[in-house]
Motif scaffolding. Structure first.
Motif, PDB file in Angstrom:
ATOM      1  N   VAL A   1      -2.576  -4.677   8.286  1.00 46.27           N
ATOM      2  CA  VAL A   1      -1.869  -3.598   7.595  1.00 46.27           C
ATOM      3  C   VAL A   1      -0.816  -3.052   8.550  1.00 46.27           C
ATOM      4  CG1 VAL A   1      -2.086  -1.333   6.496  1.00 46.27           C
ATOM      5  CG2 VAL A   1      -3.957  -2.984   6.320  1.00 46.27           C
TER       6      VAL A   1
ATOM      7  N   LYS B   1      -4.757   2.483  -4.293  1.00 39.84           N
ATOM      8  CA  LYS B   1      -4.090   1.672  -3.280  1.00 39.84           C
ATOM      9  C   LYS B   1      -5.017   1.377  -2.099  1.00 39.84           C
ATOM     10  CE  LYS B   1       0.108   0.815  -4.699  1.00 39.84           C
ATOM     11  NZ  LYS B   1       0.614  -0.575  -4.812  1.00 39.84           N
TER      12      LYS B   1
ATOM     13  N   GLY C   1       0.846  -1.170   0.000  1.00 36.25           N
ATOM     14  CA  GLY C   1       0.000   0.000   0.000  1.00 36.25           C
ATOM     15  C   GLY C   1       0.891   1.233   0.000  1.00 36.25           C
ATOM     16  N   THR C   2       0.400   2.316   0.565  1.00 41.38           N
ATOM     17  CA  THR C   2       1.165   3.563   0.585  1.00 41.38           C
ATOM     18  C   THR C   2       0.601   4.501   1.637  1.00 41.38           C
ATOM     19  OG1 THR C   2       1.650   5.567  -0.678  1.00 41.38           O
ATOM     20  CG2 THR C   2      -0.331   4.402  -1.276  1.00 41.38           C
TER      21      THR C   2
ATOM     22  N   SER D   1      -8.991   7.393   6.720  1.00 41.84           N
ATOM     23  CA  SER D   1      -8.439   7.303   5.372  1.00 41.84           C
ATOM     24  C   SER D   1      -9.353   8.013   4.384  1.00 41.84           C
ATOM     25  CB  SER D   1      -8.297   5.827   4.971  1.00 41.84           C
ATOM     26  OG  SER D   1      -7.868   5.710   3.636  1.00 41.84           O
TER      27      SER D   1
ATOM     28  N   ARG E   1       2.440  -0.478   4.372  1.00 37.86           N
ATOM     29  CA  ARG E   1       2.302   0.930   3.979  1.00 37.86           C
ATOM     30  C   ARG E   1       3.630   1.625   4.221  1.00 37.86           C
ATOM     31  NH1 ARG E   1      -3.427   2.362   6.662  1.00 37.86           N
ATOM     32  NH2 ARG E   1      -4.772   1.580   4.999  1.00 37.86           N
TER      33      ARG E   1
ATOM     34  N   THR F   1      -5.951  -2.292  -0.773  1.00 37.20           N
ATOM     35  CA  THR F   1      -5.798  -2.707   0.618  1.00 37.20           C
ATOM     36  C   THR F   1      -7.079  -3.331   1.144  1.00 37.20           C
ATOM     37  OG1 THR F   1      -4.093  -1.065   1.116  1.00 37.20           O
ATOM     38  CG2 THR F   1      -5.397  -1.874   2.971  1.00 37.20           C
TER      39      THR F   1
ATOM     40  N   ASN G   1       2.231   0.041   9.035  1.00 39.02           N
ATOM     41  CA  ASN G   1       3.026   1.189   8.631  1.00 39.02           C
ATOM     42  C   ASN G   1       4.494   0.779   8.656  1.00 39.02           C
ATOM     43  OD1 ASN G   1       0.937   3.050   8.362  1.00 39.02           O
ATOM     44  ND2 ASN G   1       1.080   3.754  10.476  1.00 39.02           N
TER      45      ASN G   1
ATOM     46  N   GLU H   1      -2.605   6.594   1.135  1.00 36.08           N
ATOM     47  CA  GLU H   1      -3.964   6.130   1.443  1.00 36.08           C
ATOM     48  C   GLU H   1      -4.617   6.971   2.524  1.00 36.08           C
ATOM     49  OE1 GLU H   1      -4.414   1.800   1.949  1.00 36.08           O
ATOM     50  OE2 GLU H   1      -2.397   1.610   1.110  1.00 36.08           O
TER      51      GLU H   1
ATOM     52  N   GLU I   1      -2.400   2.822  11.619  1.00 38.34           N
ATOM     53  CA  GLU I   1      -2.986   2.077  10.508  1.00 38.34           C
ATOM     54  C   GLU I   1      -4.494   2.251  10.415  1.00 38.34           C
ATOM     55  OE1 GLU I   1       0.902   0.074  11.449  1.00 38.34           O
ATOM     56  OE2 GLU I   1      -0.727   1.005  12.590  1.00 38.34           O
TER      57      GLU I   1
END
Length: 200
Positions: free
Chosen positions: A126, A40, A9-10, A30, A61, A44, A128, A13, A26
């Motif tokens: 997810v 992205k 991901g990035t 968003s 991410r 996710t 970071n 997001e 996380e």
């Protein structure tokens, strides 16, 4: 059953970030604003849904990545290319450098990927991938010029500020550290040193 999947991901997001919203977790709100961030974010969501059936999948991410052979699409890739091909103007053209970003060395990223994908407690989540602290981009560029023995002067070539340019972005890596434990992140200065060493 034996397949392990890593989706990238990035931080994009998260969308438009105000300084007081950092460090980003996380599960922070968003609301991506770029096409890249939106695509992205959808990826996710689908990946996590797919992993719900006990599949071995994680979503990473990464925040800003530093490392050898950086592409010209990255800020540092552009700066290094300008220094290498000095055009005689005496200027390093840049955008807004008075921004703070969270940088991680590409080798740290690879190490973290390996630790996460081989830990069964990580699946379905997810993470970071960040150091969890902001660094002023201007200081990084000044250090780059110093290490290159360059006399180039920084020129704010793009005077018009990008509408969605954010002054501070950095993440919370607490969730990551619960899986991989304490991690000795490489300092950004050492990352730049390595980049330049590999250019010789």
């Amino acid at each position: 059953d034996k397949v392990k999947c890593i989706f990238f991901g990035t931080a994009a997001e998260y969308g438009k970030i105000l300084p007081e919203m950092c460090p980003l977790k996380e599960d922070s709100f968003s609301n991506p604003i770029s096409a890249y961030g939106k695509s992205k974010a959808r990826q996710t969501k689908k990946a996590i849904e797919w992993s719900s059936n006990k599949r071995k999948l994680i979503v990473l991410r990464p925040f800003s990545i530093l490392g050898e052979r950086m592409p010209l699409t990255s800020a540092f890739g552009k700066f290094i290319a300008q220094i290498k091909s000095e055009d005689g103007s005496g200027l390093l053209k840049s955008g807004n450098l008075n921004v703070y970003r969270d940088y991680i060395d590409v080798n740290d990223l690879i190490d973290i990927m390996w630790k996460l994908i081989n830990n069964s407690s990580s699946y379905g989540h997810v993470y970071n991938i960040c150091q969890g602290k902001p660094v002023l981009l201007l200081n990084m560029v000044k250090y780059l010029l110093l290490k290159c023995n360059s006399d180039l002067k920084i020129s704010n070539f793009y005077e018009k500020r990008i509408e969605n340019d954010m002054s501070v972005i950095y993440g919370d890596n607490g969730k990551l550290k619960k899986i991989i434990g304490d991690f000795d992140f490489l300092d950004w200065k050492l990352s730049i040193d390595r980049i330049l060493e590999n250019l010789k």
